[in-house]
Design a protein around this motif. Structure first.
Motif, PDB file in Angstrom:
ATOM      1  N   GLY A 129       0.901  -1.249  -0.062  1.00 43.54           N
ATOM      2  CA  GLY A 129      -0.022   0.115  -0.047  1.00 43.54           C
ATOM      3  C   GLY A 129       0.889   1.282   0.007  1.00 43.54           C
ATOM      4  O   GLY A 129       2.124   1.353  -0.309  1.00 43.54           O
ATOM      5  N   LYS A 130       0.130   2.584   0.398  1.00 45.97           N
ATOM      6  CA  LYS A 130       1.049   3.728   0.099  1.00 45.97           C
ATOM      7  C   LYS A 130       0.821   4.283   1.618  1.00 45.97           C
ATOM      8  O   LYS A 130      -0.161   4.214   2.381  1.00 45.97           O
ATOM      9  N   ARG A 131       1.785   5.168   1.847  1.00 49.89           N
ATOM     10  CA  ARG A 131       1.770   5.962   3.316  1.00 49.89           C
ATOM     11  C   ARG A 131       2.327   7.437   2.748  1.00 49.89           C
ATOM     12  O   ARG A 131       3.328   7.401   2.404  1.00 49.89           O
ATOM     13  N   ARG A 132       1.773   8.395   3.192  1.00 53.21           N
ATOM     14  CA  ARG A 132       2.260   9.576   3.084  1.00 53.21           C
ATOM     15  C   ARG A 132       2.980  10.056   4.394  1.00 53.21           C
ATOM     16  O   ARG A 132       2.529   9.788   5.650  1.00 53.21           O
ATOM     17  N   TRP A 133       4.186  10.448   4.255  1.00 54.52           N
ATOM     18  CA  TRP A 133       5.125  10.821   5.553  1.00 54.52           C
ATOM     19  C   TRP A 133       5.432  12.150   5.582  1.00 54.52           C
ATOM     20  O   TRP A 133       5.996  12.656   4.515  1.00 54.52           O
ATOM     21  N   ASP A 166      -4.654  -0.732   2.705  1.00 52.85           N
ATOM     22  CA  ASP A 166      -3.848  -1.770   3.099  1.00 52.85           C
ATOM     23  C   ASP A 166      -2.400  -1.489   3.293  1.00 52.85           C
ATOM     24  O   ASP A 166      -1.332  -2.097   2.790  1.00 52.85           O
ATOM     25  N   CYS A 167      -2.218  -0.376   4.141  1.00 45.75           N
ATOM     26  CA  CYS A 167      -0.948   0.196   4.216  1.00 45.75           C
ATOM     27  C   CYS A 167      -0.131  -0.550   5.115  1.00 45.75           C
ATOM     28  O   CYS A 167      -0.404  -0.570   6.457  1.00 45.75           O
ATOM     29  N   MET A 168       0.989  -1.086   4.628  1.00 51.91           N
ATOM     30  CA  MET A 168       1.732  -1.832   5.751  1.00 51.91           C
ATOM     31  C   MET A 168       3.319  -1.237   5.910  1.00 51.91           C
ATOM     32  O   MET A 168       3.991  -1.112   4.963  1.00 51.91           O
ATOM     33  N   THR A 169       3.788  -0.888   7.001  1.00 50.98           N
ATOM     34  CA  THR A 169       5.061  -0.321   7.374  1.00 50.98           C
ATOM     35  C   THR A 169       5.631  -1.279   8.249  1.00 50.98           C
ATOM     36  O   THR A 169       5.260  -1.385   9.384  1.00 50.98           O
ATOM     37  N   TYR A 170       7.188  -1.638   7.995  1.00 54.24           N
ATOM     38  CA  TYR A 170       7.883  -2.243   8.777  1.00 54.24           C
ATOM     39  C   TYR A 170       8.910  -1.314   9.530  1.00 54.24           C
ATOM     40  O   TYR A 170       9.404  -0.467   8.672  1.00 54.24           O
TER      41      TYR A 170
END
Ligand code: SIN
Ligand code: CO
Length: 386
Positions: A144-148, A202-206
């Motif tokens: 997915g995508k995430r804005r930081w 469906d954003c996943m961040t490790y």
């Protein structure tokens, strides 16, 4: 040295110019990354008693935050809103052996600075709000995508929103606004403000997170370590006392004597090194019993090694480090315990620190090596695999 995950920037350049200094965005840092934990597995982990997890749910406009701590139950997930929530699970590397492979990519930072791999799943708009951490973190987008939003240094005195259960920085003006896609990585140094917002459902961040003991922790822990071994006869002494003008004065000589008590213990390299090694390898979850169901003896291990090679794996949650005493002698630290080693055992300890798994070949071991393997096995720091 391993290959750089920073593209054109070498690991040496990263350490010199970015580590603990400034954020770095790396596009396509892990192009072939296959995330070992998906949304369902992550939710599954958060149902487990021993797993540390949080669920942050925002109000529909995203302005207010509520936090719940796991373990959760199935009903928690069926009653979640469509958007504006995130599930965060700590120490996924402890529970999912394949997840610890990602951590191995970051061994260019000393083992003892590593904390854990946290994995988060966010729905559209989900996140924990603008905040800073006191730790370095590598944020890897796996799905997915995430804005930081990133930027600015903050500390305890920076204005934050009162009466919310999560830290929300007010007066927040990010310098960067980056949308991360799968394979992209963002490095954030301690105290740098950041705010990750899910831009897909469906954003996943490790998050490969590091730790650094605070001065308060260092002072308390070292003085406890020293203090525990002292007798009540080790005391302040002043056989050189002379008559003072005013008995109320604490003289500079008295202060100096106290300073010398501190510096005397600090000057003892072996003591300081032993404390540091034990302290930084203390398990993250000390109450978790990692010991095997059945302990083994050196005789049993010797017999097994006479029959075949054995494959030892470092427990995913184990913390291993060493410090060199001389060229041929070292102090090895494993999960808060220390071992004085010499000769070939030093090579074994160094290998255990460097490699997640090692093969012990038939007949290629000394008694000290055997004892070390048995001790590590019996305390649950390593296990055997076929
Ligand atoms: C995340 O939500 O995945 C990371 C949280 C953080 O910024 O610490
Ligand atoms: Co953070």
């Amino acid at each position: 040295m391993s290959e750089s995950p920073f593209g054109d920037i070498s690991i040496e350049e990263f350490l010199r110019d970015y580590w603990q200094k400034k954020p770095l965005l790396v596009r396509n840092a892990f192009p072939d990354l296959e995330a070992p934990v998906g949304a369902d597995e992550l939710a599954g982990l958060s149902l487990e008693e021993d797993v540390e997890s949080r669920l942050v749910v925002q109000s529909p406009d995203g302005a207010d935050f509520d936090i719940k701590h796991g373990p959760f139950d199935e009903a928690t997930f069926t009653s979640l809103p469509e958007t504006h929530w995130t599930l965060l699970v700590q120490a996924v590397d402890h529970w999912v052996p394949e997840a610890s492979d990602i951590v191995e990519q970051f061994r260019f930072i000393p083992n003892w600075r590593f904390d854990d791999l946290m994995v988060s799943f966010a729905s559209q708009g989900g996140g924990v709000g603008p905040h800073y951490d006191n730790y370095d973190v590598f944020l890897i987008q796996t799905q997915g995508k995430r804005r930081w939003e990133v930027g600015g240094f903050f500390d305890q005195n920076s204005p934050r929103r009162p009466n919310t259960p999560v830290m929300i920085m007010t007066e927040w003006e990010p310098e960067f606004n980056w949308v991360l896609e799968p394979g992209d990585m963002l490095y954030i140094p301690p105290q740098v403000g950041h705010n990750g917002i899910g831009e897909s459902d469906d954003c996943m961040t490790y998050s490969v997170g590091f730790r650094a003991p605070s001065h308060a922790e260092i002072m308390r822990s070292f003085t406890d370590f020293v203090g525990e071994k002292l007798t009540s006869e080790s005391r302040y002494t002043d056989p050189d006392l002379t008559l003072q003008d005013n008995s109320g004065e604490i003289t500079p000589q008295a202060i100096d004597k106290v300073r010398q008590i501190f510096t005397g213990y600090l000057a003892d390299d072996a003591k300081l090194g032993q404390w540091l090694g034990q302290y930084v390898t203390d398990p993250k979850y000390p109450d978790l019993d990692q010991a095997p169901e059945e302990a083994i003896s050196t005789d049993q291990l010797r017999t097994a090694l006479n029959e075949s090679d054995l494959y030892f794996v470092r427990n995913e949650g184990a913390r291993f480090s060493y410090s060199l005493n001389t060229e041929d002698e070292l102090q090895f630290f494993a999960d808060g315990r220390s071992f004085q080693l010499s000769g070939t055992s030093c090579t074994l300890a160094a290998n255990l620190c460097r490699n997640p798994a090692i093969v012990i070949n038939q007949g290629e071991w000394s008694e000290q090596q055997l004892q070390l393997l048995v001790d590590l096995f019996n305390q649950g720091s390593i296990y055997l695999e076929d």
